[in-house]
Scaffold this motif. Structure first.
Motif, PDB file in Angstrom:
ATOM      1  N   LEU A  41      -8.779   3.903 -10.739  1.00  9.66           N
ATOM      2  CA  LEU A  41      -7.754   3.796  -9.724  1.00  9.66           C
ATOM      3  C   LEU A  41      -6.419   4.313 -10.229  1.00  9.66           C
ATOM      4  O   LEU A  41      -5.395   4.148  -9.574  1.00  9.66           O
ATOM      5  N   GLY A  42      -6.414   4.943 -11.395  1.00  4.15           N
ATOM      6  CA  GLY A  42      -5.166   5.447 -11.934  1.00  4.15           C
ATOM      7  C   GLY A  42      -4.798   6.760 -11.294  1.00  4.15           C
ATOM      8  O   GLY A  42      -5.570   7.399 -10.614  1.00  4.15           O
ATOM      9  N   GLY A  43      -3.580   7.228 -11.532  1.00  2.00           N
ATOM     10  CA  GLY A  43      -3.121   8.508 -11.022  1.00  2.00           C
ATOM     11  C   GLY A  43      -2.480   8.360  -9.662  1.00  2.00           C
ATOM     12  O   GLY A  43      -2.529   7.316  -9.019  1.00  2.00           O
ATOM     13  N   ALA A  44      -1.847   9.454  -9.220  1.00  3.83           N
ATOM     14  CA  ALA A  44      -1.150   9.436  -7.935  1.00  3.83           C
ATOM     15  C   ALA A  44      -2.137   9.453  -6.786  1.00  3.83           C
ATOM     16  O   ALA A  44      -3.180  10.085  -6.858  1.00  3.83           O
ATOM     17  N   VAL A  45      -1.786   8.755  -5.715  1.00  2.37           N
ATOM     18  CA  VAL A  45      -2.618   8.723  -4.510  1.00  2.37           C
ATOM     19  C   VAL A  45      -1.960   9.597  -3.459  1.00  2.37           C
ATOM     20  O   VAL A  45      -0.815   9.358  -3.057  1.00  2.37           O
ATOM     21  N   ALA A  46      -2.692  10.641  -3.037  1.00  3.86           N
ATOM     22  CA  ALA A  46      -2.125  11.585  -2.070  1.00  3.86           C
ATOM     23  C   ALA A  46      -2.333  11.137  -0.631  1.00  3.86           C
ATOM     24  O   ALA A  46      -1.677  11.627   0.279  1.00  3.86           O
ATOM     25  N   GLY A  47      -3.254  10.219  -0.406  1.00  5.46           N
ATOM     26  CA  GLY A  47      -3.523   9.767   0.947  1.00  5.46           C
ATOM     27  C   GLY A  47      -4.738   8.860   0.972  1.00  5.46           C
ATOM     28  O   GLY A  47      -5.340   8.561  -0.061  1.00  5.46           O
ATOM     29  N   VAL A  48      -5.078   8.407   2.141  1.00 11.10           N
ATOM     30  CA  VAL A  48      -6.212   7.505   2.315  1.00 11.10           C
ATOM     31  C   VAL A  48      -7.076   8.030   3.448  1.00 11.10           C
ATOM     32  O   VAL A  48      -6.566   8.417   4.509  1.00 11.10           O
ATOM     33  N   ARG A  49      -8.374   8.063   3.233  1.00  7.62           N
ATOM     34  CA  ARG A  49      -9.321   8.401   4.293  1.00  7.62           C
ATOM     35  C   ARG A  49     -10.181   7.172   4.566  1.00  7.62           C
ATOM     36  O   ARG A  49     -10.708   6.565   3.647  1.00  7.62           O
ATOM     37  N   TRP A  50     -10.301   6.813   5.841  1.00  4.60           N
ATOM     38  CA  TRP A  50     -11.034   5.601   6.220  1.00  4.60           C
ATOM     39  C   TRP A  50     -12.424   5.972   6.726  1.00  4.60           C
ATOM     40  O   TRP A  50     -12.573   6.858   7.555  1.00  4.60           O
ATOM     41  N   GLU A  51     -13.433   5.282   6.202  1.00  7.59           N
ATOM     42  CA  GLU A  51     -14.809   5.471   6.658  1.00  7.59           C
ATOM     43  C   GLU A  51     -15.397   4.097   6.961  1.00  7.59           C
ATOM     44  O   GLU A  51     -16.199   3.550   6.196  1.00  7.59           O
TER      45      GLU A  51
END
Length: 342
Positions: free
Chosen positions: A4-14
């Protein structure tokens, strides 16, 4: 990105459940947690844990994927649009197609074969009789395209005003120009299917409008010609079993005669091959045509995000909250029993 490290560019929901069902379940769970607290003031210390547990389980079932760093990928994909221009004038009901079929039936069968061999293409359909109509805008849904082709019927002889092969030219040119403006990377092919007959009463020696403007906007295609010079009668498609279309001047059954010379001229103006599809035509010519059609390719570069599934972390948090709630419940039960002893 790992873990879960590093930058998060966005979230996709499934989501694992219907989003409406999931939202309703979370709302009901929160109401069940909060109502006893608000009404009776009971368990003010424990309700935040239970509310958080409901929310975490809801998020877990919504199945978010965290999108991290992106990886650039490049490649080429087939990217072509086949604009089919189909003649549905009354003359296309003449029965000099292969096996005694009508010209329009033969054209439908040819389109089924051709489109099967043009995998990945977009198909658009323009039909013309008295009026010109774009029936199917460019689509990759081959089944929907063929369904529209199957529903295309010859024009009622009483509705027509004479047929001419240049009638759809302005609309076709406009569609090609619009496609070139909106999708400059996409190749456009024109496939014209007609018998070429001109019954408008055009004066002898008067040329139809040139298809060269459309040819300048397209990347290839073909002209498919149907019918014979000898001609054939035209059964009434609107009245099965009725006598064929009658020549009003003689009272005899009218003969529709194909004009391959006109179609060859159109093919020359479009700078595409002409393929005669008379009574003896077989599938070999269509196979050869499909192989000869140019296949424009679009260079596609995509930034593909690498997803990370936080389900294990959410499940671990839900387990910890559940254990905390279970420990609190066990403690309350123990204290209740002690308080009840004499």
């Amino acid at each position: 990105m790992s873990g879960l490290g590093g930058a998060v560019a966005g979230v996709r929901w499934e989501p694992l459940l219907d989003p409406r069902v999931l939202a309703l379940g979370v709302a009901v769970g929160l109401v069940a947690v909060l109502v006893p607290v608000l009404r009776r003031g009971r368990d003010r210390a424990g309700w935040p844990v239970r509310a958080l547990l409901v929310v975490v389980v809801g998020v877990l079932l919504a199945h978010p994927l965290l999108l991290g760093r992106t990886v650039a990928t490049a490649g080429t994909v087939p990217d072509r649009q086949l604009l089919v221009v189909l003649d549905r004038t009354t003359s296309m009901a003449a029965t000099d197609g292969p096996g005694g079929r009508t010209r329009l039936e033969a054209a439908r069968a040819d389109l089924a074969v051709l489109t099967e061999r043009l995998e990945g293409a977009r198909f658009g359909l323009v039909v013309w009789g008295r009026e010109v109509e774009e029936v199917v805008p460019a689509t990759t849904d081959r089944a929907a395209f063929l369904d529209a082709v199957a529903r295309t019927a010859p024009e009622d002889p009483r509705a027509g005003t004479g047929s001419t092969v240049d009638r759809p030219l302005p609309e076709v040119t406009a569609l090609l120009r619009r496609a070139a403006r909106q999708y400059p990377e996409r190749g456009s092919l024109v496939l014209l299917l007609s018998d070429g007959e001109d019954t408008t009463g055009r004066p002898a020696g008067t040329a139809a409008r040139s298809w060269r403007p459309a040819g300048a906007l397209s990347d290839g295609g073909a002209v498919l010609g149907y019918g014979t010079r000898a001609g054939a009668t035209m059964p009434r498609a609107d009245l099965p079993g009725a006598p064929p279309v009658v020549d009003p001047r003689s009272g005899a059954p009218a003969l529709s005669r194909a004009d391959p010379a006109t179609l060859r001229r159109v093919a020359s103006q479009l700078e595409v091959p002409y393929v005669g599809r008379g009574p003896s035509a077989g599938p070999a010519a269509l196979r050869d045509l499909a192989l000869r059609l140019p296949e424009p390719e679009a260079v596609v570069t995509r930034a593909v995000p690498t997803p990370t599934d936080p389900a294990w972390a959410l499940a671990g948090l839900a387990a910890l909250l559940g254990l905390a709630e279970l420990r609190r419940w066990a403690r309350d039960l123990h204290e209740t029993r002690r308080a009840g002893r004499p």
